[in-house]
Design a protein around this motif. Structure first.
Motif, PDB file in Angstrom:
ATOM      1  N   ARG A 294     -18.095  47.983   8.479  1.00 49.72           N
ATOM      2  CA  ARG A 294     -18.800  47.573   9.694  1.00 49.72           C
ATOM      3  C   ARG A 294     -17.785  47.020  10.687  1.00 49.72           C
ATOM      4  N   VAL A 295     -17.582  47.765  11.781  1.00 52.20           N
ATOM      5  CA  VAL A 295     -16.608  47.395  12.803  1.00 52.20           C
ATOM      6  C   VAL A 295     -17.361  46.878  14.013  1.00 52.20           C
ATOM      7  N   ASP A 296     -17.089  45.646  14.392  1.00 54.26           N
ATOM      8  CA  ASP A 296     -17.765  45.028  15.540  1.00 54.26           C
ATOM      9  C   ASP A 296     -16.711  44.336  16.384  1.00 54.26           C
ATOM     10  N   GLY A 297     -16.196  45.059  17.375  1.00 52.03           N
ATOM     11  CA  GLY A 297     -15.117  44.523  18.186  1.00 52.03           C
ATOM     12  C   GLY A 297     -13.872  44.344  17.338  1.00 52.03           C
ATOM     13  N   GLY A 298     -13.328  43.159  17.330  1.00 48.52           N
ATOM     14  CA  GLY A 298     -12.123  42.906  16.551  1.00 48.52           C
ATOM     15  C   GLY A 298     -12.398  42.484  15.126  1.00 48.52           C
ATOM     16  N   LYS A 299     -13.671  42.497  14.703  1.00 51.07           N
ATOM     17  CA  LYS A 299     -14.023  42.046  13.360  1.00 51.07           C
ATOM     18  C   LYS A 299     -14.443  43.226  12.494  1.00 51.07           C
ATOM     19  N   VAL A 300     -13.926  43.267  11.283  1.00 47.56           N
ATOM     20  CA  VAL A 300     -14.270  44.315  10.326  1.00 47.56           C
ATOM     21  C   VAL A 300     -14.770  43.672   9.052  1.00 47.56           C
ATOM     22  N   ARG A 301     -15.913  44.163   8.558  1.00 47.42           N
ATOM     23  CA  ARG A 301     -16.445  43.713   7.276  1.00 47.42           C
ATOM     24  C   ARG A 301     -16.617  44.917   6.375  1.00 47.42           C
ATOM     25  N   LEU A 302     -16.289  44.728   5.088  1.00 45.25           N
ATOM     26  CA  LEU A 302     -16.442  45.780   4.084  1.00 45.25           C
ATOM     27  C   LEU A 302     -17.545  45.363   3.132  1.00 45.25           C
ATOM     28  N   LEU A 303     -18.610  46.175   3.078  1.00 44.43           N
ATOM     29  CA  LEU A 303     -19.808  45.819   2.339  1.00 44.43           C
ATOM     30  C   LEU A 303     -20.023  46.783   1.176  1.00 44.43           C
ATOM     31  N   THR A 304     -20.402  46.245   0.016  1.00 42.74           N
ATOM     32  CA  THR A 304     -20.680  47.075  -1.152  1.00 42.74           C
ATOM     33  C   THR A 304     -22.029  47.751  -1.000  1.00 42.74           C
ATOM     34  N   ARG A 305     -22.361  48.590  -1.961  1.00 42.69           N
ATOM     35  CA  ARG A 305     -23.638  49.312  -1.903  1.00 42.69           C
ATOM     36  C   ARG A 305     -24.829  48.369  -1.992  1.00 42.69           C
ATOM     37  N   LYS A 306     -24.606  47.118  -2.410  1.00 42.47           N
ATOM     38  CA  LYS A 306     -25.657  46.109  -2.423  1.00 42.47           C
ATOM     39  C   LYS A 306     -25.564  45.155  -1.241  1.00 42.47           C
ATOM     40  N   GLY A 307     -24.629  45.422  -0.328  1.00 39.13           N
ATOM     41  CA  GLY A 307     -24.494  44.587   0.849  1.00 39.13           C
ATOM     42  C   GLY A 307     -23.615  43.371   0.667  1.00 39.13           C
ATOM     43  N   LEU A 308     -22.906  43.264  -0.471  1.00 39.66           N
ATOM     44  CA  LEU A 308     -22.001  42.136  -0.683  1.00 39.66           C
ATOM     45  C   LEU A 308     -20.752  42.304   0.169  1.00 39.66           C
ATOM     46  N   ASP A 309     -20.249  41.192   0.691  1.00 39.10           N
ATOM     47  CA  ASP A 309     -19.061  41.233   1.547  1.00 39.10           C
ATOM     48  C   ASP A 309     -17.805  41.179   0.692  1.00 39.10           C
ATOM     49  N   TRP A 310     -17.090  42.301   0.620  1.00 38.56           N
ATOM     50  CA  TRP A 310     -15.852  42.398  -0.162  1.00 38.56           C
ATOM     51  C   TRP A 310     -14.636  42.569   0.755  1.00 38.56           C
ATOM     52  N   THR A 311     -14.726  42.069   1.962  1.00 36.35           N
ATOM     53  CA  THR A 311     -13.620  42.211   2.901  1.00 36.35           C
ATOM     54  C   THR A 311     -12.347  41.581   2.369  1.00 36.35           C
ATOM     55  N   ALA A 312     -12.467  40.389   1.812  1.00 35.26           N
ATOM     56  CA  ALA A 312     -11.282  39.686   1.322  1.00 35.26           C
ATOM     57  C   ALA A 312     -10.618  40.445   0.176  1.00 35.26           C
TER      58      ALA A 312
END
Length: 869
Positions: A294-312
């Motif tokens: 999910r790219v929103d401007g300068g922020k990127v988040r990486l989400l699992t198939r269950k919606g968990l945030d695994w960006t780190a």
């Protein structure tokens, strides 16, 4: 699995079919069929000439030999090399620019042909257009090819001289062997060592920064064009681009909308046969973690198939996605780790994460759900992928972000090829449908091996290590009830076995989680746990009583819920029993790990050989054997065993007399499993049988590459041996060694003695070394092998041996010496491409045994050997 772009000859099934890949906002596939295809079609399709000032596609009739190098500040700064040939400019994007240092390899990505008018083009390509950014003419002049340039271009080896204002002297462009998912050809640009070369000092691309036409730098031309003030403003401009930056508004079904926080992913349904037809496109199946970027401007988040945030957890991937400079996007893909053969591995991914290693992480993007204010989910998959490819087209090949390419229609051929190459399988998708969340018939997966998730219900401690698990008890849900499906006792590395001890030990339970009481055998030694953790398992089918057969642990699945784990395949289609010999084999410490990096145990090796008994036994039964024993594992002490030992079960492994000496032999699978019990990791048979031990029936040429020799050269060496033998009227066979090289095996009628056989092999090796001394040597000394291939003929003396076909090797990754068809060599990437963990999938999808003719082929060598002497 090789991928080949539209400029390549269709050597594999993964060729692009451009007539079925519609450029965004352009004509339908049918319109392309009514005219002859032009080499500049790809150039034309990628550009909107109402926006860009680049010259239109115009193939010239002139046959000149001009060249240009353009410095191009697009998403990444690079240099474009273009060589005039047949009225167009053959083009490569040189990622770091040309170097004058001899032997310095510069990655050069082959791009589409350009019109000759591009020889003098420089200017600002508008943001959002293909290659958007500033370009100057950095060098120009003449190029003079050595030999036929068309043949060199086709074969991937162009040698030429440059007479430019900055670049002079002799150069080489060499195409590298593509990896399974490469979407663009990769070449290497190298400077030869001549009077124009530099051995020290700064790089020419750092000292020469201006246009040879105008004297402008990139920055000066950018300011003149009033597009970007300087490099620091680039991110700000990109972040404020309008919705016209990529042509999403032209796609049917695209609608204005707000960037969703998360979209439930589309899931593939398991099928036995891949679908075919023009409405289906097929992609290689990945073996990693499914992620939504999910790219929103300068922020990127990486989400699992269950919606968990695994960006780190995958921060390098997030950082690479930021460099795309997309205002907003939602990209569906998978993060993987690939080995040197280009095969993704879930186990390797987990190991890298545990070790804190991130240099091998790659995110394969295969769908686009949202882009720059436009919700793309109602658009067709083909249009979504076309737009996604356009968004990623300027990225460097082999980087952290990659486009997942596909083929159309021919799913049956692709699944066979994928399995033969040791891949996991393919995913087939309806190209004409919108994005649909959940599992359904719009996405189908076909697997080379059976794999799915299971729930951990308990564990059994290791018999060889303290505070480590030896096996896991598994289950899955059926109508809300947990069913027992057996155990898995191989595939755990030592660190993973200890980590699981701590992890699942914390959720121990006093009672079994199954509603039905298990048998005494199933309960023996088990410590029960709460059914909360999920693991991925590879297996070979089911027994008739519903238990997994030959299961291997692949990794934990922290991204999946235990209650969602159900059986994926049909029970009646895969039920079978284990080999009777395996059921009666005596294996002490079956959980002893023999290959530490893969966690492959003694039981896992025994199960592997039981699966391939029909393939391996014809090459080892009834022959004197030399054995490499590693009782404590491949990374511990190993030794060759040629004679019997204390405790040897002579009913299964025979001591046989060979002249005045003793040797070992086996009769059947029971004997092979006895070797597994003794810690035998490599089997080396003689080139003769026990019935005619003094007259060999096989001659082996071992192609052993020295330092500096590439895999392509090894493949060519094997082909050269084959052609030399064919000129004598002899048919030969080839196999990987499980190491760096290849074996060419010549079956012969047992009519000559060992001295004559060795002399014949030596004569062939010496002749090759004499004819091509820069490529081959017949000398054992390491100093003679630098940069050359040693044609090892010494395996053909009496008592000498070579590793058997289908034998494992005591090397990292549990590789297997594997027979292949001669036609398969061009698509192999190494001599250890096939391993215990992927060979079974290959064998199940072979239409014929590559060595099916070797047993019955009787070629007389006595007359040839005498003439050679």
């Amino acid at each position: 699995m090789q991928k080949v772009n539209s400029t390549q000859k269709p050597k594999t099934v993964l060729k692009r079919r451009d007539s079925k890949r519609v450029p965004v906002g352009r004509a339908s596939p049918q319109s392309h069929k009514t005219r002859q295809k032009s080499p500049l079609d790809a150039y034309d399709a990628k550009r909107d000439f109402s926006v860009t000032s680049e010259p239109r596609a115009n193939r010239a009739k002139a046959k000149g030999n001009r060249f240009v190098v353009q410095k191009h500040d697009a998403r990444r700064l690079h240099f474009d090399l273009r060589l005039e040939l047949d009225g167009v400019l053959k083009s490569w994007a040189v990622t770091r620019g040309p170097s004058l240092v001899p032997g310095e390899k510069r990655l050069s990505i082959h791009t589409e042909d350009h019109p000759l008018e591009y020889l003098t083009f420089e200017g600002v390509i508008p943001a959002g257009q293909y290659g958007g950014g500033t370009m100057i003419v950095w060098d120009e002049g003449r190029w003079i090819p050595e030999g036929d340039p068309r043949e060199g271009y086709a074969t991937g080896r162009l040698t030429f001289a440059l007479e430019g204002k900055r670049l002079k002297g002799r150069w080489r462009l060499v195409r590298t062997r593509p990896k399974p998912r490469d979407t663009k050809e990769q070449w290497l640009l190298l400077k030869s060592d001549d009077e124009h070369a530099r051995h020290d000092g700064p790089e020419i691309v750092d000292t020469e920064t201006t246009s040879v036409l105008t004297g402008n730098t990139i920055e000066e031309l950018t300011q003149g064009g009033q597009v970007r003030a300087d490099h620091r403003a680039r991110a700000k401009v990109a972040a404020t681009r309008s919705t016209t930056t990529l042509p999403s508004a032209k796609i049917a079904g695209a609608k204005k909308g707000v960037l969703p926080p998360f979209v439930e992913p589309s899931l593939a349904k398991l099928v036995e046969n891949a679908p075919t037809g023009p409405d289906w496109l097929h992609e290689i199946k990945f073996d990693g973690y499914r992620l939504q970027a999910r790219v929103d401007g300068g922020k990127v988040r990486l989400l699992t198939r269950k919606g968990l945030d695994w960006t780190a957890k995958f921060q390098p991937v997030a950082d690479a996605l930021k460099e795309l400079r997309l205002p907003s996007a939602l990209i569906d893909g998978e993060v993987v780790v690939e080995d040197e053969s280009g095969v993704s591995s879930f186990s390797a991914l987990q190991q890298d994460l545990k070790a804190g290693r991130s240099d091998r992480l790659a995110f394969y993007a295969f769908d686009l759900l949202y882009l720059d204010g436009q919700d793309m989910r109602k658009a067709s998959l083909l249009d979504r992928k076309s737009l996604l490819q356009l968004a990623l087209d300027d990225l460097p090949a082999g980087g952290a972000i990659r486009f997942s390419d596909h083929i159309v229609d021919d799913g049956d051929s692709l699944i066979r090829h994928a399995c033969r190459m040791g891949l996991e399988g393919i995913v087939s998708k309806r190209s004409d449908l919108p994005y649909r969340s959940g599992r359904g018939d719009h996405w189908l997966k076909s697997k080379c091996t059976q794999r799915q998730e299971f729930v951990i219900a308990g564990y059994v401690p290791s018999t060889t290590s303290r505070k480590a698990i030896g096996s896991l008890v598994l289950g899955l849900y059926d109508n809300g009830k947990l069913l027992h499906v057996g155990r898995v006792g191989t595939g755990f590395t030592a660190p993973m076995a200890r980590a699981l001890w701590d992890d699942i030990g914390a959720i121990e339970s006093p009672a079994a989680p199954f509603p039905v009481r298990l048998s005494a055998d199933a309960r023996r030694g088990v410590r029960w746990v709460r059914p909360e953790r999920v693991v991925e398992i590879e297996y070979r089918g089911w027994t008739h009583d519903g238990l997994l057969r030959h299961a291997a642990f692949k990794g934990l699945r922290d991204d999946k819920d235990a209650r969602d784990v159900v059986r994926e395949d049909a029970p009646a289609e895969t039920s079978c029993e284990r080999s009777p010999a395996l059921g009666t084999a005596r294996l002490t410490h079956p959980d002893r790990v023999l290959w530490e990096d893969d966690g492959l145990t003694k039981l896992g090796l025994a199960e592997f050989y039981a699966e391939i008994e029909e393939w391996i036994l014809p090459h080892i039964v009834g022959r004197p054997l030399s054995l490499l024993r590693c009782p404590s594992g491949s990374q511990k002490e190993c030794f060759f065993q040629k004679h019997g030992w204390a405790g040897l079960d002579e009913d299964l492994v025979q001591r046989v007399r060979v002249g005045d000496d003793e040797a070992l032999a086996i009769r059947d699978l029971r004997g092979l499993l006895a070797l597994v019990q003794a810690g035998v990791l490599e089997i080396h048979p003689w080139g003769s049988t026990l019935t005619s031990v003094e007259k060999p029936d096989r001659i082996t040429f071992d192609l052993d590459p020295g330092d500096g020799v590439g895999w392509d050269d090894v493949v060519q060496g094997a082909q050269d041996v084959r052609e030399r033998l064919k000129a004598m009227g002899l048919e030969s066979f080839v196999k990987t060694t499980g190491g760096k090289g290849l074996h060419v095996v010549l079956p012969i009628k047992p009519s000559i003695d060992w001295n004559a056989a060795k002399s014949f092999a030596q004569t062939v090796a010496l002749a090759m070394a004499k004819d091509s001394p820069d490529r081959y040597t017949a000398t054992l000394a390491k100093t003679a092998r630098m940069g050359r291939i040693f044609i090892d003929y010494l395996h053909n003396g009496r008592g000498a041996t070579a590793v058997a076909a289908y034998s494992t090797r005591a090397r990292s990754g549990a590789p297997v010496s594997t027979p292949v068809e001669w036609s398969e060599l061009s698509s192999l990437r190494s001599g250890h491409q096939y391993r215990v963990l992927n060979l079974l999938g290959r064998l199940e999808h072979l239409r014929r045994d590559p060595w099916s003719d070797i047993i019955g082929l009787s070629q007389r060598l006595d007359g040839i050997a005498r003439r050679r002497r």
